[in-house]
Write an enzyme that holds these catalytic residues in place. Structure first.
Site, PDB file in Angstrom:
ATOM      1  N   LYS A 209      -3.521  43.151 -20.954  1.00 36.61           N
ATOM      2  CA  LYS A 209      -5.229  42.509 -20.411  1.00 36.61           C
ATOM      3  C   LYS A 209      -4.862  42.613 -19.064  1.00 36.61           C
ATOM      4  O   LYS A 209      -3.963  41.795 -18.253  1.00 36.61           O
ATOM      5  CB  LYS A 209      -5.655  41.097 -20.594  1.00 36.61           C
ATOM      6  CG  LYS A 209      -5.450  41.323 -21.982  1.00 36.61           C
ATOM      7  CD  LYS A 209      -6.516  40.210 -23.018  1.00 36.61           C
ATOM      8  CE  LYS A 209      -5.307  38.569 -22.714  1.00 36.61           C
ATOM      9  NZ  LYS A 209      -5.990  37.866 -23.040  1.00 36.61           N
TER      10      LYS A 209
ATOM     11  N   THR B 167     -15.765  32.515 -16.699  1.00 38.15           N
ATOM     12  CA  THR B 167     -14.895  33.787 -17.270  1.00 38.15           C
ATOM     13  C   THR B 167     -14.504  32.353 -18.636  1.00 38.15           C
ATOM     14  O   THR B 167     -13.157  33.004 -19.196  1.00 38.15           O
ATOM     15  CB  THR B 167     -14.534  34.352 -16.736  1.00 38.15           C
ATOM     16  OG1 THR B 167     -13.051  33.504 -15.844  1.00 38.15           O
ATOM     17  CG2 THR B 167     -15.610  35.609 -15.657  1.00 38.15           C
TER      18      THR B 167
ATOM     19  N   GLY C  69     -12.525  31.057 -21.590  1.00 38.58           N
ATOM     20  CA  GLY C  69     -13.022  31.639 -22.763  1.00 38.58           C
ATOM     21  C   GLY C  69     -11.931  32.858 -22.981  1.00 38.58           C
ATOM     22  O   GLY C  69     -12.485  33.335 -24.309  1.00 38.58           O
TER      23      GLY C  69
ATOM     24  N   GLY D  55     -10.557  35.179 -23.427  1.00 39.25           N
ATOM     25  CA  GLY D  55      -9.009  35.247 -23.891  1.00 39.25           C
ATOM     26  C   GLY D  55      -8.894  35.411 -25.208  1.00 39.25           C
ATOM     27  O   GLY D  55      -8.843  35.922 -26.385  1.00 39.25           O
TER      28      GLY D  55
END
Length: 280
Positions: free
Chosen positions: A178, A210, A212, A214
């Protein structure tokens, strides 16, 4: 009688603030068309400012939750998140090995929270590499986790490719590196698999909320795998979902707010809806 939707199990820690962990997993699963179930490995006292405390559950409680769900309801996919310690990693790995071979497993090697709080013991990464990585249908490390879980130091882009190869050689079927922690106008995630290297990109959004990300992405991938998508298609659909959720992330509390798991269901007039700008 209505047919039940696909069943997806998350094995992870609880986030009392609702932005990440089990809570984010279940929201993501609901938004992506599956029935979510949970096995808690740890409880955290957590909010928009950080993690104030974490308590690992006894191993027998984790085993009991898993067997209760799997033996009665069954599963079509599993996602793992916070495993906290080497002993918990080994317990969860032993449980995953009891699943039918055709049940996909998405492993999110959670090591550090969005606020920089450590969520994985220093002794646990070796256990993740040896016990959990070989069970992964899809492994989803971010750039902070990639080097430690592969056991290499990342100095440049070439080292990311090397780390992904090491993890594939260690037994992971697919590795999604990622790029959310990278720089540049695009957020680029790179999927590595058997003879495959595919990039999934989206415009980088100027939004600090942002929390949460993953957990939400890994749960969305597991949801699409449970629905019958192949891995590249599942990753592509999940990438579209998380991109919208990040764009619609909202302030909550005094720190970093969560992504909006329900962004697809908001009215287009909602100020956080990613599609709003297209209508104006």
């Amino acid at each position: 009688m209505n047919a039940a939707p696909p069943r997806v199990l998350t094995v992870a820690g609880s986030d009392s603030g609702g932005g990440a962990g089990i809570q984010a997993d279940l929201k993501s699963m609901l938004a992506n068309g599956v029935h979510g179930m949970s096995v808690l490995t740890a409880i955290t006292a957590q909010n928009s400012l950080g993690v104030q405390g974490a308590w690992e559950l006894p191993e027998e409680q984790v085993v009991a939750q898993f067997r209760s769900v799997v033996d009665d309801i069954g599963v079509d996919a599993v996602k793992t998140g916070m495993l906290a310690s080497a002993s918990m990693v080994r317990v969860v790995a032993s449980l995953l090995r009891t699943l039918p071979a055709d049940v996909p497993v998405v492993i999110d090697p959670v090591a550090v929270s969005k606020h920089g709080d450590k969520l994985l013991g220093a002794d646990a990464m070796d256990a993740v590499r040896s016990e959990i990585v070989p069970l992964a249908t899809v492994l989803t490390p971010n750039l902070t986790e990639l080097g430690p879980v592969a056991g290499v130091e990342l100095r440049g882009v070439d080292d990311r490719e090397l780390a992904a190869k090491i993890l594939l050689d260690a037994g992971a079927s697919w590795v999604l590196v990622k790029g959310g922690h990278d720089e540049g106008p695009l957020s680029v995630d790179v999927l590595h698999g058997p003879g495959v290297r595919e990039e999934f990109s989206s415009p980088r959004v100027d939004n600090r909320h942002t929390h949460g990300t993953g957990c939400t992405l890994a749960s969305a991938i597991a949801s699409y795998l449970a629905r019958g998508y192949d891995v590249p298609a599942a990753v592509g659909a999940a990438k579209d979902y998380i991109s919208g959720a990040v764009a619609a992330g909202f302030a909550l509390g005094g720190g970093i707010g969560p992504v909006d798991h329900a962004w697809q269901f908001r009215d287009i007039s909602h100020p956080g809806h990613p599609g709003r700008s297209k209508q104006e």
